[in-house]
Design a protein around this motif. Structure first.
Motif, PDB file in Angstrom:
ATOM      1  N   MET A   1      46.075  29.779  24.944  1.00  0.00           N
ATOM      2  CA  MET A   1      45.434  30.848  24.197  1.00  0.00           C
ATOM      3  C   MET A   1      45.017  31.935  25.188  1.00  0.00           C
ATOM      4  N   VAL A   2      45.183  33.167  24.808  1.00  0.00           N
ATOM      5  CA  VAL A   2      44.886  34.294  25.674  1.00  0.00           C
ATOM      6  C   VAL A   2      43.450  34.730  25.443  1.00  0.00           C
ATOM      7  N   GLU A   3      42.716  34.792  26.530  1.00  0.00           N
ATOM      8  CA  GLU A   3      41.325  35.252  26.449  1.00  0.00           C
ATOM      9  C   GLU A   3      41.331  36.726  26.097  1.00  0.00           C
ATOM     10  N   THR A   4      40.440  37.104  25.209  1.00  0.00           N
ATOM     11  CA  THR A   4      40.339  38.505  24.827  1.00  0.00           C
ATOM     12  C   THR A   4      39.052  39.097  25.381  1.00  0.00           C
ATOM     13  N   LEU A  96      46.878  43.981  22.010  1.00  0.00           N
ATOM     14  CA  LEU A  96      47.147  43.577  23.388  1.00  0.00           C
ATOM     15  C   LEU A  96      47.291  42.069  23.500  1.00  0.00           C
ATOM     16  N   THR A  97      46.426  41.342  22.817  1.00  0.00           N
ATOM     17  CA  THR A  97      46.503  39.883  22.854  1.00  0.00           C
ATOM     18  C   THR A  97      47.852  39.424  22.325  1.00  0.00           C
ATOM     19  N   PHE A  98      48.306  40.029  21.241  1.00  0.00           N
ATOM     20  CA  PHE A  98      49.602  39.684  20.674  1.00  0.00           C
ATOM     21  C   PHE A  98      50.726  39.992  21.662  1.00  0.00           C
ATOM     22  N   LEU A 102      53.368  37.330  23.290  1.00  0.00           N
ATOM     23  CA  LEU A 102      54.825  37.496  23.234  1.00  0.00           C
ATOM     24  C   LEU A 102      55.447  37.455  24.628  1.00  0.00           C
ATOM     25  N   ARG A 103      54.798  38.102  25.581  1.00  0.00           N
ATOM     26  CA  ARG A 103      55.304  38.113  26.950  1.00  0.00           C
ATOM     27  C   ARG A 103      55.353  36.693  27.505  1.00  0.00           C
TER      28      ARG A 103
END
Length: 145
Positions: A1-4, A96-98, A102-103
């Motif tokens: 999970m990407v920290e926001t 940005l999180t999305f 994706l990256r």
């Protein structure tokens, strides 16, 4: 999970997040403030010193010139509103999180089959995985400090 980053986060927090999560793929990884300033200047044509980068990253400068914010927005590919109004920044942060997700999927850092499996879990199991991932992320942040 990407920290926001929370929309109300400081400018320094937002810039750090961009450096760690939205650094251009076609450039060597972010290094020193000198290298970061050189990369931003080279990509945008806007002269930026390593001292400016240091001040922005440490919160010692929280009201930079518009041209500095424009260069940062251009370099990281974000709207300039990311650095400003909370409502607009919240929407931008989600985008940005999305993009980061994706990256990471495209690079193989996150396996597509793992995301598919997560979607297929029951709500109770998905909640458990959410809590586990958030706890792991918090532990990583504490380890970095």
């Amino acid at each position: 999970m990407v920290e926001t980053v929370a929309p109300a986060a400081s400018l320094a927090d937002k810039i750090e997040w961009l450096i760690h999560h939205s650094w251009p793929d076609d450039l060597p990884p972010a290094g020193t403030n000198i290298e970061i300033a050189r990369a931003i200047s080279g990509r945008t044509g806007e002269d930026m010193s390593s001292t400016t980068v240091w001040k922005l990253r440490t919160g010692r400068q929280d009201n930079p010139q518009f041209k500095t914010l424009t260069a940062l927005a251009t370099f990281f590919g974000v709207p300039i509103g990311y650095f400003g109004f909370a409502e607009e920044a919240s929407s931008i942060d989600e985008d940005l999180t999305f993009k980061v997700l994706l990256r990471k999927l495209r690079s193989g850092e996150i396996k597509p089959e793992v995301l598919r499996a997560l979607v297929d879990l029951s709500p109770k199991s998905r909640w458990l995985m959410d809590e586990l991932i958030l706890a792991a992320a918090a532990a990583d942040r504490r380890a970095e400090d």
